[in-house]
Scaffold this active site. Structure first.
Site, mmCIF file in Angstrom:
data_model
loop_
_atom_site.group_PDB
_atom_site.id
_atom_site.type_symbol
_atom_site.label_atom_id
_atom_site.label_comp_id
_atom_site.label_asym_id
_atom_site.label_seq_id
_atom_site.Cartn_x
_atom_site.Cartn_y
_atom_site.Cartn_z
ATOM 1 N N ASN A 1 0.874 -1.173 0.000
ATOM 2 C CA ASN A 1 0.000 0.000 0.000
ATOM 3 C C ASN A 1 0.911 1.222 0.000
ATOM 4 O O ASN A 1 1.483 1.568 1.023
ATOM 5 C CB ASN A 1 -0.889 -0.033 1.259
ATOM 6 C CG ASN A 1 -1.686 1.249 1.429
ATOM 7 O OD1 ASN A 1 -1.800 2.060 0.506
ATOM 8 N ND2 ASN A 1 -2.254 1.435 2.622
ATOM 9 N N TRP A 2 1.042 1.822 -1.159
ATOM 10 C CA TRP A 2 1.984 2.945 -1.283
ATOM 11 C C TRP A 2 1.484 4.227 -0.630
ATOM 12 O O TRP A 2 2.221 5.178 -0.483
ATOM 13 C CB TRP A 2 2.276 3.218 -2.770
ATOM 14 C CG TRP A 2 3.222 2.242 -3.392
ATOM 15 C CD1 TRP A 2 3.828 1.171 -2.796
ATOM 16 C CD2 TRP A 2 3.690 2.259 -4.749
ATOM 17 N NE1 TRP A 2 4.637 0.524 -3.692
ATOM 18 C CE2 TRP A 2 4.566 1.185 -4.902
ATOM 19 C CE3 TRP A 2 3.442 3.080 -5.852
ATOM 20 C CZ2 TRP A 2 5.213 0.904 -6.113
ATOM 21 C CZ3 TRP A 2 4.069 2.806 -7.053
ATOM 22 C CH2 TRP A 2 4.952 1.717 -7.180
ATOM 23 N N LYS A 3 0.193 4.256 -0.309
ATOM 24 C CA LYS A 3 -0.398 5.488 0.252
ATOM 25 C C LYS A 3 -0.114 6.667 -0.694
ATOM 26 O O LYS A 3 -0.079 6.457 -1.904
ATOM 27 C CB LYS A 3 0.106 5.729 1.678
ATOM 28 C CG LYS A 3 -0.058 4.465 2.533
ATOM 29 C CD LYS A 3 0.132 4.677 3.996
ATOM 30 C CE LYS A 3 -0.105 3.357 4.722
ATOM 31 N NZ LYS A 3 -0.040 3.474 6.173
ATOM 32 N N SER B 1 3.168 -2.165 10.245
ATOM 33 C CA SER B 1 4.616 -2.293 10.425
ATOM 34 C C SER B 1 5.163 -3.669 10.051
ATOM 35 O O SER B 1 6.090 -4.169 10.699
ATOM 36 C CB SER B 1 5.019 -1.910 11.856
ATOM 37 O OG SER B 1 4.682 -0.552 12.103
ATOM 38 N N GLU C 1 -5.755 -4.621 10.494
ATOM 39 C CA GLU C 1 -4.688 -3.656 10.749
ATOM 40 C C GLU C 1 -4.953 -2.906 12.049
ATOM 41 O O GLU C 1 -5.725 -1.933 12.054
ATOM 42 C CB GLU C 1 -4.604 -2.644 9.599
ATOM 43 C CG GLU C 1 -4.274 -3.260 8.263
ATOM 44 C CD GLU C 1 -3.635 -2.251 7.320
ATOM 45 O OE1 GLU C 1 -2.563 -2.558 6.789
ATOM 46 O OE2 GLU C 1 -4.200 -1.157 7.129
ATOM 47 N N HIS D 1 -9.582 1.719 4.580
ATOM 48 C CA HIS D 1 -8.312 1.837 5.314
ATOM 49 C C HIS D 1 -8.511 2.785 6.490
ATOM 50 O O HIS D 1 -9.250 3.764 6.382
ATOM 51 C CB HIS D 1 -7.211 2.349 4.383
ATOM 52 C CG HIS D 1 -5.857 2.258 5.015
ATOM 53 N ND1 HIS D 1 -5.415 3.190 5.919
ATOM 54 C CD2 HIS D 1 -4.881 1.325 4.910
ATOM 55 C CE1 HIS D 1 -4.206 2.834 6.340
ATOM 56 N NE2 HIS D 1 -3.858 1.702 5.743
ATOM 57 N N GLY E 1 2.418 2.318 10.665
ATOM 58 C CA GLY E 1 3.409 3.379 10.495
ATOM 59 C C GLY E 1 4.133 3.749 11.774
ATOM 60 O O GLY E 1 4.826 4.754 11.836
ATOM 61 N N GLU F 1 -6.794 5.100 7.645
ATOM 62 C CA GLU F 1 -6.495 6.512 7.362
ATOM 63 C C GLU F 1 -7.682 7.175 6.673
ATOM 64 O O GLU F 1 -7.937 8.363 6.857
ATOM 65 C CB GLU F 1 -5.214 6.615 6.515
ATOM 66 C CG GLU F 1 -3.979 6.334 7.371
ATOM 67 C CD GLU F 1 -2.810 5.724 6.622
ATOM 68 O OE1 GLU F 1 -2.787 5.765 5.388
ATOM 69 O OE2 GLU F 1 -1.916 5.186 7.296
ATOM 70 N N GLY G 1 2.673 -1.189 4.233
ATOM 71 C CA GLY G 1 2.769 0.224 3.889
ATOM 72 C C GLY G 1 4.209 0.642 3.619
ATOM 73 O O GLY G 1 4.769 0.398 2.552
ATOM 74 N N GLY G 2 4.835 1.243 4.628
ATOM 75 C CA GLY G 2 6.184 1.791 4.496
ATOM 76 C C GLY G 2 7.191 0.860 3.833
ATOM 77 O O GLY G 2 7.968 1.284 2.974
HETATM 78 P P1 PGA Z 1 2.666 0.276 7.580
HETATM 79 O O1 PGA Z 1 1.215 0.536 6.941
HETATM 80 O O2 PGA Z 1 3.154 -1.030 7.028
HETATM 81 O O3 PGA Z 1 3.503 1.439 7.138
HETATM 82 O O4 PGA Z 1 2.485 0.218 9.066
HETATM 83 C C1 PGA Z 1 0.324 -0.509 6.729
HETATM 84 C C2 PGA Z 1 -0.962 0.032 6.155
HETATM 85 O O5 PGA Z 1 -1.400 1.105 6.568
HETATM 86 O O6 PGA Z 1 -1.569 -0.594 5.267
#
Ligand code: PGA
Length: 250
Positions: free
Chosen positions: A9-11, A212, A166, A94, A172, A96, A233-234
């Site tokens: 997930n590149w956001k 994470s 999640e 998600h 993050g 966010e 994500g990251g």
């Molecule tokens: P993260 O994000 O791996 O950076 O914690 C995961 C996500 O929000 O899908």
């Protein structure tokens, strides 16, 4: 054995030229995996990602969509639009989006239905906050979110989707849920699905862990009985790091 699904997930990261380069670099690194590889990229990168992933085992997803097919919704993108260019997956709900863009259990449910109607595979996110976990309410929250997300879906539709558990406090932050806690939470989600749709359907649904995930913890997480892969994500922003997560079992 059930397939493992690993989605990046590149956001709000990566430009089209970076997308092209990333896929060029990732392709040889993941070509021999038996795991499913998905990249969920910003809208503006979708077309480039799709073109450059052609003929590879990398599948492309979006990170959101509107629940209406078309209309006066300035700035929005519909499921039909995503499908028209060949997108296969779409992240829905998600945390966010729930936190910053007023996504609710109701809009999540509507979006899932529209996504499925357009033959897109939703990656549906659920997860509790830290205070909810500390109050011992994690299981109640995530099973309720799951129930509301799936409301009105047929057995056949449920088989098409992916759920990503999640925990919000792990996104993050560098804090990962323990593999045992993640597995328990995912089991609770699966039990909820079993109650509504039966054990066979529940056993077939892919349920990922996210929060994470990195190359150093992917293996221990993905080897747990109920964790069917990850939403990353990251650590999905660097081809080498992401490829190590995809190849966790090599
Ligand atoms: P993260 O994000 O791996 O950076 O914690 C995961 C996500 O929000 O899908």
């Amino acid at each position: 054995m059930k397939r493992k699904v690993i989605a990046g997930n590149w956001k709000m990261n990566m430009l089209p030229n970076e997308t092209i380069k990333f896929i060029e670099e990732l392709t040889p690194m993941v070509k021999d995996t038996e795991n499913e590889v998905i990249l969920c990229v910003p809208y503006i990168d979708l077309f480039y990602a799709l073109l450059n992933a052609q003929g590879t085992n990398i599948k492309i997803g979006a990170q959101n969509m509107h629940y209406e097919e078309s209309g006066a919704y300035t700035g929005e993108i519909s499921g039909k639009m995503l499908k028209s260019i060949g997108v296969e997956y779409v992240i829905i709900g998600h945390s966010e989006r729930r936190q910053y863009f007023a996504e609710t259990d109701e809009t999540v449910n509507k979006k899932i239905k529209t996504a499925l109607a357009n033959e897109l595979k939703p990656i549906v996110c659920v997860g509790e906050t830290l205070s909810q976990r500390e109050a011992g309410k994690a299981e109640k929250i995530i099973t309720k979110q799951t129930e509301l997300a799936l409301e009105g879906l047929t057995e056949k539709q449920v088989k098409e989707l992916i759920i990503a558990y999640e925990p919000i406090w792990a996104i993050g932050t560098g804090k990962t849920a323990t593999k045992e806690d993640a597995n328990e939470a995912i089991k609770a989600i699966r039990n909820k699905i079993a109650k509504i749709y039966g054990q066979t359907v529940a056993d077939g649904v892919i349920i990922q862990y996210g929060g994470s995930v990195k190359s150093s913890n992917a293996k221990e997480l993905f080897e747990m009985s109920d964790i069917d892969g990850g939403l990353v994500g990251g650590a999905s922003l660097k081809p080498e790091e992401f490829s190590k997560i995809v190849n966790y079992n090599k």
